[in-house]
Design a protein around this motif. Sequence first.
Motif, PDB file in Angstrom:
ATOM      1  N   GLU A 192       0.488  -1.225  -0.092  1.00 24.84           N
ATOM      2  CA  GLU A 192       0.028  -0.012   0.066  1.00 24.84           C
ATOM      3  C   GLU A 192       0.803   1.301  -0.135  1.00 24.84           C
ATOM      4  OE1 GLU A 192      -2.963  -0.335   3.007  1.00 24.84           O
ATOM      5  OE2 GLU A 192      -3.999  -1.627   2.128  1.00 24.84           O
ATOM      6  N   ASP A 193       1.758   1.257  -0.694  1.00 26.22           N
ATOM      7  CA  ASP A 193       2.631   2.493  -0.946  1.00 26.22           C
ATOM      8  C   ASP A 193       2.134   3.163  -2.239  1.00 26.22           C
ATOM      9  OD1 ASP A 193       4.566   4.418  -1.516  1.00 26.22           O
ATOM     10  OD2 ASP A 193       6.498   3.094  -0.540  1.00 26.22           O
ATOM     11  N   GLU A 194       1.476   4.260  -2.019  1.00 22.29           N
ATOM     12  CA  GLU A 194       0.626   4.595  -3.149  1.00 22.29           C
ATOM     13  C   GLU A 194       1.586   5.455  -3.950  1.00 22.29           C
ATOM     14  OE1 GLU A 194      -2.627   7.189  -1.733  1.00 22.29           O
ATOM     15  OE2 GLU A 194      -3.513   5.531  -0.743  1.00 22.29           O
ATOM     16  N   SER A 195       2.729   5.652  -3.687  1.00 23.24           N
ATOM     17  CA  SER A 195       3.695   6.335  -4.536  1.00 23.24           C
ATOM     18  C   SER A 195       4.065   5.558  -5.745  1.00 23.24           C
ATOM     19  CB  SER A 195       4.984   6.829  -3.841  1.00 23.24           C
ATOM     20  OG  SER A 195       5.700   5.942  -3.315  1.00 23.24           O
ATOM     21  N   PHE A 196       4.077   4.035  -5.492  1.00 21.02           N
ATOM     22  CA  PHE A 196       4.126   3.427  -6.458  1.00 21.02           C
ATOM     23  C   PHE A 196       3.197   2.915  -7.385  1.00 21.02           C
ATOM     24  CE2 PHE A 196       7.987   2.920  -3.934  1.00 21.02           C
ATOM     25  CZ  PHE A 196       8.964   2.509  -4.691  1.00 21.02           C
ATOM     26  N   TYR A 197       1.904   2.996  -7.285  1.00 19.87           N
ATOM     27  CA  TYR A 197       0.706   2.934  -7.827  1.00 19.87           C
ATOM     28  C   TYR A 197       1.012   3.161  -9.332  1.00 19.87           C
ATOM     29  CZ  TYR A 197      -1.809   1.438  -4.008  1.00 19.87           C
ATOM     30  OH  TYR A 197      -2.448   1.019  -2.858  1.00 19.87           O
ATOM     31  N   PRO A 198       1.263   4.493  -9.817  1.00 17.46           N
ATOM     32  CA  PRO A 198       1.295   4.927 -11.120  1.00 17.46           C
ATOM     33  C   PRO A 198       2.453   4.176 -11.929  1.00 17.46           C
ATOM     34  CG  PRO A 198       2.303   6.550  -9.487  1.00 17.46           C
ATOM     35  CD  PRO A 198       1.581   5.541  -8.976  1.00 17.46           C
ATOM     36  N   ILE A 199       3.626   3.865 -11.047  1.00 17.72           N
ATOM     37  CA  ILE A 199       4.682   3.043 -11.698  1.00 17.72           C
ATOM     38  C   ILE A 199       4.164   1.777 -12.378  1.00 17.72           C
ATOM     39  CG2 ILE A 199       7.125   2.176 -11.288  1.00 17.72           C
ATOM     40  CD1 ILE A 199       7.493   4.430  -9.215  1.00 17.72           C
ATOM     41  N   LEU A 200       3.760   1.068 -11.360  1.00 18.49           N
ATOM     42  CA  LEU A 200       3.282  -0.276 -11.666  1.00 18.49           C
ATOM     43  C   LEU A 200       2.298  -0.211 -12.923  1.00 18.49           C
ATOM     44  CD1 LEU A 200       3.090  -3.221 -10.883  1.00 18.49           C
ATOM     45  CD2 LEU A 200       1.178  -2.902  -9.680  1.00 18.49           C
ATOM     46  N   GLU A 201       1.261   0.944 -12.927  1.00 17.44           N
ATOM     47  CA  GLU A 201       0.458   1.141 -13.730  1.00 17.44           C
ATOM     48  C   GLU A 201       1.387   0.970 -15.210  1.00 17.44           C
ATOM     49  OE1 GLU A 201      -3.052   0.954 -15.246  1.00 17.44           O
ATOM     50  OE2 GLU A 201      -3.232   1.850 -13.267  1.00 17.44           O
ATOM     51  N   ALA A 202       2.238   1.689 -15.227  1.00 11.52           N
ATOM     52  CA  ALA A 202       3.183   2.007 -16.389  1.00 11.52           C
ATOM     53  C   ALA A 202       4.028   0.804 -16.924  1.00 11.52           C
ATOM     54  CB  ALA A 202       3.924   3.230 -16.091  1.00 11.52           C
ATOM     55  N   MET A 203       4.421   0.181 -15.762  1.00  9.94           N
ATOM     56  CA  MET A 203       5.190  -1.325 -16.139  1.00  9.94           C
ATOM     57  C   MET A 203       4.337  -2.349 -16.555  1.00  9.94           C
ATOM     58  SD  MET A 203       7.926  -0.665 -12.857  1.00  9.94           S
ATOM     59  CE  MET A 203       9.136  -1.890 -13.695  1.00  9.94           C
ATOM     60  N   TYR A 204       3.299  -2.418 -16.062  1.00  6.98           N
ATOM     61  CA  TYR A 204       2.356  -3.510 -16.142  1.00  6.98           C
ATOM     62  C   TYR A 204       2.126  -3.576 -17.706  1.00  6.98           C
ATOM     63  CZ  TYR A 204      -1.847  -6.714 -15.851  1.00  6.98           C
ATOM     64  OH  TYR A 204      -2.622  -7.583 -15.957  1.00  6.98           O
TER      65      TYR A 204
END
Length: 282
Positions: A31-43
């Motif tokens: 639940e580290d929200e700062s990584f949410y957009p990063i995973l969205e892009a890498m996915y």
Amino acid sequence: MGDYKKNKVLRSTEIHKLNEIYDVALKVNAEDESFYPILEAMYKELEETRTNFYKLHNKIISIICDKQNADELFKIEDDFRKKIDIQYYRIQAIYTQRLMKPTTQSVAIPGEQLPISAYLNLPKPELPTFSGEVTEFRSFLDQFDARVHTVPHLKAIDKFNLLVSCLKGVARDAIDHLDITADNYTIAYDLLKERFNNVRVIASNLCNNLECSPKLTSDNSKELRSLLDTFSKNVAALQKLGLPTEHWDFILVQLMLKRLTVSRLHDLNFITTTVLFQVMLN
């Protein structure tokens, strides 16, 4: 040996990419929200990376067939593959649980059903489609269940509309007599399962796909790959039905060998039945 080292180096590049996505997914799961957009892009690169990994992995498996300790090397490589697969499915699970959530400007009340408009911004991939081929139904159902059927805040009427949008041909005809209402959603869903989730029919069709697979007309690698893909896909589906395919190595290999050219048969004569089958399908 040169090709062996080259493919291992290239495969390690794809592994590093998967590891990077996996590390970010673990951050998101914490639940580290700062990584949410990063995973969205890498996915978006996940499927391509996994596909590249398997292409190189299969080349490596083909090369080790020529070695005296092929059985031992295959076990090492297959254990390695399983480890990568676990990472891949873990990423998928985290992405689905953490990021594939309804987006709405209003605050959701516990237990409240949200309108379909709240789900229109769901991340890709697109919803699956199904046209009535029984061997494809379970795959369709698994995907539909994960993305629509089990979503707790999606209204039944909206689930029905999404279900209808996924169906084509005879599958659509099977529920065409039902009015699209909230009460009829469960009826339609159950009708599809009753009609297309017949284990005996599915297993029979899968076996027929193996028996009717075409013989190779040459040593062309594309023809061989197509044959191997046919066996791999159908055997995996039979295994998923609960059938003991792990005890069918000899029968399946004989079935496959009948479709190979004489030169291909000569190349494979020295490999044991179990290794041969595992090598062919990986």
